[in-house]
Design a protein around this motif. Structure first.
Motif: not given
Length: 190
Positions: A106, A164-168, A177
């Motif tokens: 991301h 890594s998790e997509a941040p808000r 993305r």
């Protein structure tokens, strides 16, 4: 070094697989592009907590500005405009840039208008400190800060490692993305 970015808005019902295939077809050419430090092939997708539209929004860091000029006046940019219509490209002067290795998942982009600033020395020092702090996060792949002196706008872009998790997105941020990250070898950026 300079940065270049454009965002092509696409309808909410646009088949994003078209963009995914376009990136897959062209990425290898960018993996060996002379003068390029990296190109993040980014998209936003309509729906969910994200944006209300789709977009194709690549981000480039050019080590050799003359190669960016070759891109703009060459077949690559002409092909982009033929496919999507006129594409305005925003550029910036790189103030901070640290590039990691491996894939990215991301890109988080944050733009800050600076107002009528005439002395950027203190801001540059503060951004250098902020840059070091951002890089301390193990999820961070790369971090780039650029200045558009025509609009007195500062933009911070943080690439996050794949997985890594997509941040808000926070207020003033955009989360994109990354479909592919081209990082030509240092010998390609002469």
């Amino acid at each position: 070094m300079l940065t270049a970015h454009y965002s092509i808005p696409l309808p909410a019902d646009y088949d994003m697989d078209i963009v995914v295939r376009r990136v897959a077809d062209r990425a290898a050419l960018w993996d060996a592009r002379t003068g390029l430090l990296f190109k993040a092939f980014c998209i936003t997708e309509a729906g969910g907590p994200g944006p209300a539209h789709n977009s194709y929004a690549p981000f480039y860091v050019w080590a050799a500005p003359q190669e960016f000029a070759r891109f703009l006046t060459g077949a690559e940019y002409a092909g982009l405009c033929a496919a999507f219509g006129p594409v305005p490209v925003r550029t910036g002067t790189t103030l901070q840039c640290t590039v990691g290795t491996g894939p990215a998942g991301h890109l988080v982009s944050e733009t800050e208008p600076l107002g009528p600033v005439t002395d950027l020395r203190e801001r540059a020092r503060a951004e250098a400190e902020r840059h070091r702090a951002v890089l301390a996060d193990p999820a961070v792949h790369s971090h780039v800060v650029d200045l558009d002196s025509a609009t007195m706008t500062l933009t911070r872009r943080t690439l996050l490692r794949e997985g890594s998790e997509a941040p808000r997105a926070k207020s003033g941020e955009q989360v994109l993305r990354v479909l592919h990250l081209s990082q030509p070898s240092p010998t390609s950026t002469s």
